[in-house]
Scaffold this active site. Structure first.
Site, PDB file in Angstrom:
ATOM      1  N   GLY A 164      -3.264  -2.868   5.291  1.00 22.73           N
ATOM      2  CA  GLY A 164      -4.693  -2.779   4.973  1.00 22.73           C
ATOM      3  C   GLY A 164      -5.260  -1.385   5.145  1.00 22.73           C
ATOM      4  O   GLY A 164      -6.457  -1.220   5.375  1.00 22.73           O
ATOM      5  N   ARG A 292       5.303 -11.160   1.234  1.00 23.96           N
ATOM      6  CA  ARG A 292       4.370 -12.301   1.158  1.00 23.96           C
ATOM      7  C   ARG A 292       3.733 -12.333  -0.229  1.00 23.96           C
ATOM      8  O   ARG A 292       3.955 -11.440  -1.036  1.00 23.96           O
ATOM      9  CB  ARG A 292       3.277 -12.117   2.211  1.00 23.96           C
ATOM     10  CG  ARG A 292       2.606 -10.749   2.052  1.00 23.96           C
ATOM     11  CD  ARG A 292       1.363 -10.592   2.860  1.00 23.96           C
ATOM     12  NE  ARG A 292       0.929  -9.212   2.922  1.00 23.96           N
ATOM     13  CZ  ARG A 292       0.214  -8.583   2.012  1.00 23.96           C
ATOM     14  NH1 ARG A 292      -0.129  -9.208   0.896  1.00 23.96           N
ATOM     15  NH2 ARG A 292      -0.137  -7.328   2.144  1.00 23.96           N
TER      16      ARG A 292
HETATM   17  P1  ADP Z   1      -0.985  -0.374   3.876  1.00 21.09           P
HETATM   18  O1  ADP Z   1       0.192  -1.227   4.193  1.00 21.09           O
HETATM   19  O2  ADP Z   1      -1.855  -0.073   5.055  1.00 21.09           O
HETATM   20  O3  ADP Z   1      -1.745  -0.843   2.667  1.00 21.09           O
HETATM   21  P2  ADP Z   1       0.504   1.586   2.286  1.00 21.09           P
HETATM   22  O4  ADP Z   1       1.686   2.314   2.801  1.00 21.09           O
HETATM   23  O5  ADP Z   1       0.746   0.460   1.321  1.00 21.09           O
HETATM   24  O6  ADP Z   1      -0.377   1.064   3.519  1.00 21.09           O
HETATM   25  O7  ADP Z   1      -0.495   2.614   1.612  1.00 21.09           O
HETATM   26  C1  ADP Z   1      -1.806   2.231   1.220  1.00 21.09           C
HETATM   27  C2  ADP Z   1      -2.389   3.281   0.319  1.00 21.09           C
HETATM   28  O8  ADP Z   1      -2.444   4.552   1.002  1.00 21.09           O
HETATM   29  C3  ADP Z   1      -1.561   3.577  -0.935  1.00 21.09           C
HETATM   30  O9  ADP Z   1      -1.838   2.671  -1.967  1.00 21.09           O
HETATM   31  C4  ADP Z   1      -2.021   4.973  -1.263  1.00 21.09           C
HETATM   32  O10 ADP Z   1      -3.302   4.959  -1.847  1.00 21.09           O
HETATM   33  C5  ADP Z   1      -2.155   5.610   0.113  1.00 21.09           C
HETATM   34  N1  ADP Z   1      -0.882   6.263   0.529  1.00 21.09           N
HETATM   35  C6  ADP Z   1       0.102   5.736   1.266  1.00 21.09           C
HETATM   36  N2  ADP Z   1       1.114   6.608   1.448  1.00 21.09           N
HETATM   37  C7  ADP Z   1       0.745   7.754   0.821  1.00 21.09           C
HETATM   38  C8  ADP Z   1       1.346   9.041   0.650  1.00 21.09           C
HETATM   39  N3  ADP Z   1       2.522   9.349   1.175  1.00 21.09           N
HETATM   40  N4  ADP Z   1       0.666   9.968  -0.072  1.00 21.09           N
HETATM   41  C9  ADP Z   1      -0.555   9.695  -0.611  1.00 21.09           C
HETATM   42  N5  ADP Z   1      -1.165   8.511  -0.476  1.00 21.09           N
HETATM   43  C10 ADP Z   1      -0.543   7.538   0.234  1.00 21.09           C
END
Ligand code: ADP
Length: 465
Positions: A164, A292
């Site tokens: 999130g 999930r």
């Molecule tokens: P969560 O599990 O908290 O949703 P994620 O790893 O899926 O975290 O990342 C959520 C969002 O954060 C991604 O969709 C993107 O917008 C941003 N993000 C994550 N990692 C990166 C990265 N290495 N560089 C730029 N943006 C990132």
């Protein structure tokens, strides 16, 4: 085959699961907190049982009460939905120890893929590209700053068990690294119970593209194409669409094959999503797997005509996938707007309260997954998403137009919502072009501020005439 399912969740996803169960002839038991007595999922399930007080930790996260409720009502399976206990391997094990089926992957896979820094290692081994970053968990700021310097600033410090968008901090240079590192750790501890963090290079304005997977317990893995989830505010998705308009087909095909390879390498055995970031050169990098069902699953259902929840239940029952990859056809275009009870003029603050009037859109290719009704009082304790509006059309432009029309018809009174904001996005030239990235909402926000200033200047000028 599973006969009776307890749904360990609330809101629209609980309603969605109940609907799938009805079609499959499976009985359902809803759980609810004392704040959710009047909730829609409680009224639609065959039975409902209160499991605790309003706070999630007392009810929707209360493993002992949930398991007791399931055995008291004679359930043979538990569906965790998303959020809450859906990626909790301890809960999945507990369910199985109590002779019930957890509707999700086996707990060992949740351990492997649910932990983001572990998942990165597994992906590297499987030769799936990952964002450059630390080899695993980083223990202190001194170690971290060295790694960040090697990778090159800016970097993201991310919670291994995060979700999130929480427990994530950007560091632009050595000067702000220590602060960002310990803030991320503290946020991780507060939200996820452990403070493990790892480091990734911050990609500049990539697209977020994810592949929906169906995998069974017999080694069959197929994909349902991709979703573009780049319309995000503070790392929370707002609009999702399928297919992604911007990626070329060869890149997409490689992405599907990598997602399938990733699942096969860990013997993944449920529905799930492999998330990638894609840069301007169309190079993609794995960021995490969601083990999930996801909020945005309906867009994949609309473009393939496959019911993902029903498949998830069949897979958990041990049945083989009935579908082969060649059966999956891209039938058109779909997008989803998340409708939240929030006040866009107060920095999108939650706006709980009683729904006094509601008009829902309809027509061919319009789908609503909702948890509300007129007279329903949205409690202040949970997520502010109250409804998902999904459209489907043969082309992207028709799909956008259909969504605009649906948003015009959608009226919700009594609480503030983001309907108008979504409507504005649907008219943005950048959104219409399809070539937007995760920085889109921030850019749009700047435009909004600029035009508000312009309007107020014009008003002042008019008054001075
Ligand atoms: P969560 O599990 O908290 O949703 P994620 O790893 O899926 O975290 O990342 C959520 C969002 O954060 C991604 O969709 C993107 O917008 C941003 N993000 C994550 N990692 C990166 C990265 N290495 N560089 C730029 N943006 C990132």
């Amino acid at each position: 085959m599973i006969k009776k399912i307890l749904i360990a969740n609330r809101g629209e996803i609980a309603v969605r699961i109940i609907r799938a169960c009805k079609e499959m002839g499976i009985k359902t038991v809803a759980i609810y907190s004392t704040a959710d007595k009047e909730a829609l999922h409680v009224q639609l399930a065959d039975e409902a049982i209160c499991v605790g007080g309003p706070k999630a930790k007392d009810s929707y996260l209360n493993m002992a009460n949930i398991i007791s409720a399931a055995s008291l009502t004679g359930c043979d399976a538990i569906h965790p939905g998303f959020g809450f206990l859906s990626e909790n391997s301890k809960f999945a094990r507990l369910v199985e120890r109590c002779q019930m089926t957890f509707i999700g992957p086996n707990p060992d896979v949740i351990d492997k893929m649910g932990n983001k820094s572990e998942a990165r290692k597994i992906m590297q081994k499987a030769k799936v590209p990952v964002v450059p970053g630390s080899k695993g968990v980083v223990h202190n700021a001194a170690e971290g700053v060295k790694i960040a310097a090697q990778i090159g600033f800016p970097v993201l410090i991310k919670a291994s068990n995060g979700g999130g968008g929480k427990g994530m901090r950007t560091s632009y240079s050595e000067d702000d690294f220590e602060d960002a590192f310990y803030t991320a750790k503290a946020e991780a501890k507060a939200n996820f119970g452990d403070d493990d963090v790892y480091i990734e290079k911050l990609l500049l304005n990539p697209k977020h593209v994810e592949v929906q997977i169906l995998a069974d317990k017999h080694g069959n893995v197929i994909h349902l194409f991709e979703r573009d989830c780049s319309v995000q505010r503070r790392k929370q998705k707002m609009i999702e669409e399928s297919p992604c308009f911007f990626l070329n087909n060869d890149v997409k095909e490689n992405m599907y094959q990598d997602a399938i390879k990733a699942c096969k390498s860990v013997k993944y055995d449920s529905v799930g999503t492999i998330e990638f970031l894609v840069d301007q050169n169309q190079d993609y990098y794995f960021i995490e797997m969601n083990t999930r069902i996801q909020v945005e699953h309906p867009v994949s259902e609309m473009v393939t005509n496959v019911d993902i929840i029903k498949n998830q239940i069949r897979i958990a029952s041990g049945l083989e996938l009935q579908l082969k990859q060649e059966d999956i056809k891209l039938l058109g275009y779909s997008m989803e707007c998340r409708i939240n009870a929030e006040d866009i003029d107060r920095d999108f603050a939650p706006s709980p309260g009683k729904i006094t009037f509601m008009n829902l859109p309809g027509g061919k290719g319009v789908r609503i997954d909702s948890s509300t009704y007129v007279g329903y009082e949205i409690p202040p304790f949970y997520d502010s998403m109250i409804l998902k509006l999904i459209t489907f059309a043969p082309t992207r432009l028709e799909c956008i137009r259909k969504m605009r029309g649906a948003l015009e018809e959608l009226i919700i009174e009594g609480v503030k919502t983001n309907i108008e904001y979504q409507y504005m996005i649907l008219h943005s030239p950048l959104f219409i072009s399809g070539n937007y990235n995760i920085g889109f909402i921030e850019e749009l926000q700047k435009e909004v501020v600029k035009s508000e200033k312009r309007i107020s200047r014009k008003k002042d000028e008019a008054q001075n005439i």
